[in-house]
Design an enzyme around this catalytic site. Structure first.
Site, PDB file in Angstrom:
ATOM      1  CG  HIS A   6      -6.219   2.259   5.653  1.00  0.00           C
ATOM      2  ND1 HIS A   6      -4.976   2.531   6.161  1.00  0.00           N
ATOM      3  CD2 HIS A   6      -7.058   3.188   6.181  1.00  0.00           C
ATOM      4  CE1 HIS A   6      -5.057   3.572   6.984  1.00  0.00           C
ATOM      5  NE2 HIS A   6      -6.310   3.991   7.000  1.00  0.00           N
ATOM      6  CB  SER A  55      -3.146 -14.137 -21.454  1.00  0.00           C
ATOM      7  OG  SER A  55      -2.248 -15.224 -21.348  1.00  0.00           O
ATOM      8  CE  LYS A  81      -5.376 -12.436 -16.793  1.00  0.00           C
ATOM      9  NZ  LYS A  81      -3.946 -12.641 -16.539  1.00  0.00           N
ATOM     10  CD  GLU A 138      -1.701  -4.400 -16.665  1.00  0.00           C
ATOM     11  OE1 GLU A 138      -0.947  -5.142 -16.031  1.00  0.00           O
ATOM     12  OE2 GLU A 138      -2.347  -4.789 -17.651  1.00  0.00           O
TER      13      GLU A 138
END
Ligand code: ARG
Length: 467
Positions: free
Chosen positions: A159, A286, A292, A299
């Site tokens: 979880h 970024s 970043k 991804e």
């Protein structure tokens, strides 16, 4: 007036297709990549036609030489593909017949329907072999990273909540197991891809006495037991695309595994977890936020899973309403199949490379794994060893956890008196349960994340993978 192509089917037609129809129907813009397999199939077919007396020796030789020359031109990028010739088959046959008059005999007892089925099977057979090799590469990268960080323990999660401590290697080996099942599925699929459909013609074979077995042997459609693999029903052979769907299904499961692995990497690389550092080359910055560092490779691996699923669904849908046998709809199978193979192969390759450039943040992993709450179940096991039924032990330890929480103390800072206030069964050695090394050493049966077992599993995989 333009010169008629030697493979023109114009006998029946008064006019060719209009430009927009030709653009709509052509497939050479994508099926050209089957050229090597198309040529291999034609060579085997020509050799067989010679064997049964349809081609003279000189004709068969001229055809083979012509096909070799075409292959060299395609490989060199000098071959001119013509969209008006529709597909890879007609382009090659037309170029051949322009150079070798006997080329006009090559299509004897053959249709593009069995030809495309053959080309796809030859192509996919090779793709599967290459993909399997790449999956082994990724498995090796995972084993190597586990081996390099043998001592590192992290919390295992359920979880997405901290559950129990596990070796980082144990977590990685879970993916090695998944990938192994992917290999088994792909290899199983390979056995059904590896069946020769040539000789099925358009739908009903041929009146000529073809030697299908000779063709299949030349193209190595041979099972592990040495038996030649021939399709057994001409109608099935020209319309079957199960083999492609099966591959896309196995690839979808593989993509799902890659996606889960990517998701773990993304979480681990976040500031919140901070377990790993991915080398800059596998991340991007970024355009707006200078601080970043984004895990784009992971991804995109996760994101591309969507198209692999989509391709599977597209193929299933493509086939579901087709009447027997070949229908032109089937031409739509190629791009979906190619895209699936390209996508999963790239995903496996990139994940492999990225995993070879991941480093672990040992102190952070240790701090997270040292959370004594992760060993609450071990404390319940301790009570079970003292004879308490597990349900009761679970309840008692729950009360211990509540007590620690109300006192703002970590579990392992409780005293024996604290424990005994909840249940008298606790003895002094109960607190030893919170020794992480001891806890890991105790988990030692097959499949457990214990110290000896994880080392044994790493050694097993190194043996299997030859790494
Ligand atoms: N380009 C076709 C395909 O991909 C090849 C077979 C064409 N057969 C035909 N009868 N038009 O399916």
């Amino acid at each position: 007036m333009t010169k008629k192509s030697p493979v023109s089917r114009s006998g029946r037609f008064h006019s060719g297709p209009g430009a927009d129809v030709a653009t709509f129907s052509e497939s050479v813009s994508f099926d050209w990549r089957l050229w090597k397999h198309d040529i291999a199939g034609s060579m085997a077919h020509a050799a067989m036609l010679h064997k049964i007396g349809v081609l003279t020796k000189a004709e068969a030789r001229a055809i083979t030489a012509g096909l070799n020359q075409i292959a060299r031109e395609i490989a060199a990028g000098t071959f001119v593909w013509k969209a008006e010739l529709e597909d890879v088959h007609m382009n090659i046959e037309s170029a051949l017949t322009e150079r070798v008059p006997a080329g006009a005999k090559l299509h004897t007892a053959r249709s593009r329907n069995d030809q495309i089925a053959l080309d796809m099977r030859l192509w996919l057979r090779e793709e599967i072999t290459l993909l399997l090799g790449e999956i082994v590469g990724l498995q090796r990268a995972l084993v190597a990273l586990g081996e390099k960080n043998l001592e590192v323990v992290i919390p295992g999660y359920t979880h997405l909540q901290r559950a129990q401590p596990v070796y980082f290697a144990h977590h990685l080996l879970a993916y090695v197991e998944m990938l192994e099942r992917d290999c088994e599925r792909l290899w199983d699929c390979h056995s059904r891809v590896n069946v020769c459909p040539l000789g099925s013609g358009a739908i009903a074979g041929s009146t000529l006495r073809l030697d299908r077995e000779a063709v299949a042997r030349q193209l190595d459609f041979v099972a592990a037991d040495g038996r030649v693999q021939l399709t057994q029903n001409s109608m099935d052979a020209v319309s079957d695309r199960d083999f492609a769907i099966e591959f896309c299904a196995a690839a979808a499961v593989l993509a799902m595994h890659l996606s889960r692995l990517a998701e773990d990497v993304i979480l681990w690389a976040s500031a919140e977890f901070n377990f790993i550092k991915i080398a800059d080359a596998y991340t991007t910055g970024s355009s707006l936020m200078p601080q970043k560092k984004n895990p784009d490779v992971a991804e995109l691996t996760r994101g591309k899973t969507a198209r692999v699923y989509g391709n599977l669904l597209a193929l299933l849908t493509l086939l579901k309403g087709l009447p027997m046998t070949y229908n032109r709809d089937l031409q739509e199978d190629k791009e979906r199949l190619f895209d699936t193979a390209d996508t999963v192969r790239a995903g496996v390759r990139l994940m492999d490379a990225m995993f070879r450039h991941i480093t672990l943040n040992h102190p952070v992993c240790l701090a997270a794994a040292s959370d004594p709450a992760l060993l609450a179940t071990d404390l319940a096991d301790y009570l079970v060893e003292k004879g308490m039924p597990f349900r009761q032990a679970h309840h008692v330890v729950g009360a211990v956890v509540a007590r620690a929480e109300s006192r703002h103390k970590p579990l392992n800072q409780l005293t024996l008196a604290d424990l005994q206030a909840v249940d008298k069964t606790f003895q002094r050695e109960a607190l030893e349960v919170f020794n992480l090394q001891r806890a890991l050493a105790k988990r030692n049966f097959p499949g457990a994340p214990g110290t000896r077992e994880v080392a044994r599993q790493l050694a097993r995989w190194q043996r299997i993978l030859g790494s």
